[in-house]
Design a protein around this motif. Structure first.
Motif, mmCIF file in Angstrom:
data_model
loop_
_atom_site.group_PDB
_atom_site.id
_atom_site.type_symbol
_atom_site.label_atom_id
_atom_site.label_comp_id
_atom_site.label_asym_id
_atom_site.label_seq_id
_atom_site.Cartn_x
_atom_site.Cartn_y
_atom_site.Cartn_z
ATOM 1 N N VAL A 38 123.568 78.414 64.959
ATOM 2 C CA VAL A 38 122.791 77.966 63.807
ATOM 3 C C VAL A 38 122.274 79.193 63.071
ATOM 4 N N GLY A 39 122.422 79.173 61.778
ATOM 5 C CA GLY A 39 122.027 80.320 60.975
ATOM 6 C C GLY A 39 121.837 79.902 59.532
ATOM 7 N N PRO A 40 122.271 80.751 58.588
ATOM 8 C CA PRO A 40 122.050 80.469 57.168
ATOM 9 C C PRO A 40 122.609 79.123 56.712
ATOM 10 N N SER A 41 123.768 78.706 57.250
ATOM 11 C CA SER A 41 124.344 77.436 56.794
ATOM 12 C C SER A 41 123.469 76.250 57.225
ATOM 13 N N PHE A 42 122.847 76.349 58.383
ATOM 14 C CA PHE A 42 121.953 75.285 58.842
ATOM 15 C C PHE A 42 120.722 75.216 57.940
ATOM 16 N N VAL A 43 120.181 76.379 57.612
ATOM 17 C CA VAL A 43 119.027 76.434 56.712
ATOM 18 C C VAL A 43 119.389 75.859 55.350
ATOM 19 N N GLU A 44 120.573 76.219 54.856
ATOM 20 C CA GLU A 44 121.019 75.706 53.557
ATOM 21 C C GLU A 44 121.206 74.194 53.610
ATOM 22 N N ALA A 45 121.690 73.678 54.732
ATOM 23 C CA ALA A 45 121.854 72.228 54.870
ATOM 24 C C ALA A 45 120.504 71.533 54.798
ATOM 25 N N VAL A 46 119.512 72.067 55.475
ATOM 26 C CA VAL A 46 118.169 71.486 55.416
ATOM 27 C C VAL A 46 117.633 71.540 53.994
ATOM 28 N N ARG A 47 117.796 72.671 53.340
ATOM 29 C CA ARG A 47 117.318 72.817 51.966
ATOM 30 C C ARG A 47 117.998 71.821 51.036
ATOM 31 N N LYS A 48 119.301 71.674 51.202
ATOM 32 C CA LYS A 48 120.058 70.760 50.342
ATOM 33 C C LYS A 48 119.615 69.310 50.557
ATOM 34 N N ILE A 49 119.390 68.925 51.821
ATOM 35 C CA ILE A 49 118.963 67.555 52.109
ATOM 36 C C ILE A 49 117.571 67.298 51.532
ATOM 37 N N LEU A 50 116.691 68.284 51.605
ATOM 38 C CA LEU A 50 115.350 68.129 51.047
ATOM 39 C C LEU A 50 115.388 67.923 49.526
ATOM 40 N N GLN A 126 132.916 62.803 42.531
ATOM 41 C CA GLN A 126 131.675 62.150 42.134
ATOM 42 C C GLN A 126 130.519 63.143 42.021
ATOM 43 N N GLY A 127 130.751 64.366 42.440
ATOM 44 C CA GLY A 127 129.696 65.375 42.384
ATOM 45 C C GLY A 127 128.678 65.236 43.492
ATOM 46 N N VAL A 128 129.054 64.544 44.573
ATOM 47 C CA VAL A 128 128.139 64.338 45.698
ATOM 48 C C VAL A 128 128.228 65.539 46.636
ATOM 49 N N PRO A 129 127.112 66.185 46.958
ATOM 50 C CA PRO A 129 127.146 67.309 47.893
ATOM 51 C C PRO A 129 127.700 66.859 49.251
ATOM 52 N N LEU A 130 128.486 67.726 49.878
ATOM 53 C CA LEU A 130 129.118 67.391 51.150
ATOM 54 C C LEU A 130 128.768 68.433 52.204
ATOM 55 N N ILE A 131 128.178 67.978 53.284
ATOM 56 C CA ILE A 131 127.909 68.827 54.446
ATOM 57 C C ILE A 131 128.843 68.389 55.559
ATOM 58 N N ALA A 132 129.556 69.341 56.143
ATOM 59 C CA ALA A 132 130.462 69.036 57.246
ATOM 60 C C ALA A 132 129.856 69.498 58.559
ATOM 61 N N MET A 133 129.906 68.633 59.550
ATOM 62 C CA MET A 133 129.548 69.017 60.913
ATOM 63 C C MET A 133 130.827 68.912 61.726
ATOM 64 N N THR A 134 131.370 70.038 62.113
ATOM 65 C CA THR A 134 132.695 70.044 62.709
ATOM 66 C C THR A 134 132.814 71.119 63.778
ATOM 67 N N GLY A 135 133.811 70.949 64.637
ATOM 68 C CA GLY A 135 134.088 71.945 65.657
ATOM 69 C C GLY A 135 135.115 72.964 65.207
ATOM 70 N N ARG A 136 135.695 72.737 64.021
ATOM 71 C CA ARG A 136 136.715 73.663 63.490
ATOM 72 C C ARG A 136 136.331 74.057 62.069
ATOM 73 N N THR A 137 135.873 75.272 61.922
ATOM 74 C CA THR A 137 135.358 75.719 60.624
ATOM 75 C C THR A 137 136.459 76.032 59.616
ATOM 76 N N GLU A 138 137.726 75.968 60.032
ATOM 77 C CA GLU A 138 138.838 76.181 59.094
ATOM 78 C C GLU A 138 139.589 74.882 58.822
#
Length: 333
Positions: A38-50, A126-138
């Motif tokens: 967990v790092g910057p992407s997790f923080v960005e996900a929280v910020r985006k959801i807020l 649709q312009g909907v933000p998308l957060i992926a939670m995955t085991g394969r980052t590629e």
């Protein structure tokens, strides 16, 4: 020709326990490993959801879908509006449930599930933000996402390394981490939680007031200071409260008389014909305000070693009565 039933598997207790313990080790390692990712992407996900004005739409297939339903429920109960949409149903009309003000949290260990990847371009258009939670980052899912949360594990607890086990545990833990981080960022407190869980024990404790469970009106046993012992006994007996308030003309309680007091007078051989209520009452009775929480009444009773209280308004006038039975019926205690 009849076929014989297959022999029952041989149960080896040591092997069973060894497999269970190994499963715990593997899944504990999977969850522990998330801390380092967990790092910057997790923080960005929280910020985006807020920032989202709508809801977090959680999606996932198979076991990830089951995890997704739980994550959506946890988010919703901790201050983040959320719902689960099944990807297969989304392709057949349920995409209409997703609005431009929403955000999609898509969960897939492989990131290649067809039912999910096929709708990703539509979500993006649709312009909907998308957060992926995955085991394969590629993966395909990761490439379409605005933010990628790495929930990968080195191996499954399944000895075949096939059945989703450690991976779903990691997804669940990551979802909880998101929910708790969002809860903390929003300043979501116990009273907010209670409002989301009015039927639960915490909800009852934080939302139930004395006024909701007390006896009031004619159900409150009360007598004047010059009432006789027999009048005191009738008040206690008729109201079934085990005590009576001795109330002044202005409505304030000057004392209390209980069935225990009556028993002690009888045991002492006291003359019960001449005394008045003011002569036998206990002065300065314990009371509680009508706007107090019911749990505060329970705490006061426990601290004082008593089982009943009279309830007063802001002016000190007796307006009700409450005992432990009333609190138990309301499931406050």
């Amino acid at each position: 020709m009849s076929s014989r039933p297959a022999p029952a598997p041989v149960v080896d207790p040591e092997a069973i326990l060894a497999r269970a313990r190994l499963t715990f080790d593997i899944e504990a390692e999977a969850v522990s490993g998330l801390k380092n990712r967990v790092g910057p992407s997790f923080v960005e996900a929280v910020r985006k959801i807020l920032e989202v004005r709508g809801r977090v739409v959680v999606m996932g297939m198979g076991k990830s879908g089951h995890v997704g339903r739980k994550i959506a429920a946890t988010l919703a109960s901790t201050g983040t509006p959320a719902m689960f949409v099944h990807p297969a149903e989304a392709s057949h009309g349920d995409l209409g449930m997703i609005k431009a003000v929403d955000l999609v949290l898509a969960i897939s260990n492989s990131g290649e599930v067809d039912e999910l990847t096929v709708i990703l371009p539509v979500v993006k258009r649709q312009g909907v933000p998308l957060i992926a939670m995955t085991g394969r980052t590629e993966s395909t899912l990761a490439r379409h996402a605005d933010i990628v949360i790495d929930a990968g594990v080195s191996k499954e607890a399944c000895p075949l390394n096939l059945a989703p086990t450690a991976s779903t545990t990691a997804q669940m833990a990551m979802g909880d981490a998101l929910a708790v981080a969002l809860l903390d960022a929003r300043g979501f407190g116990s009273e907010d939680f209670a409002r989301s869980h009015p039927g639960g024990a915490l909800g009852r404790k934080l939302l139930t007031h004395v006024s909701d469970v007390m006896r009031s009106g004619d159900d409150v046993p009360r007598v004047a200071p010059d009432a006789s012992i027999s009048e005191l006994m009738r008040a206690m007996s008729n109201k079934g409260f085990g005590a009576a308030a001795v109330v002044e003309p202005d409505g304030r309680a000057s004392g209390i008389f209980t069935d225990g007091d009556l028993r002690r007078l009888i045991e002492a051989g006291a003359d019960l014909r001449s005394p008045k209520a003011v002569d036998v009452m206990h002065r300065n009775p314990r009371t509680i305000r009508v706007d107090a929480l019911a749990v505060e009444a329970a705490e006061l009773m426990e601290q004082c070693g008593i089982t009943r209280l009279f309830v007063i308004d802001g002016e000190g006038v007796v307006v009700g009565a409450i005992n432990t039975n009333d609190l138990m019926r309301a499931k406050v205690i």
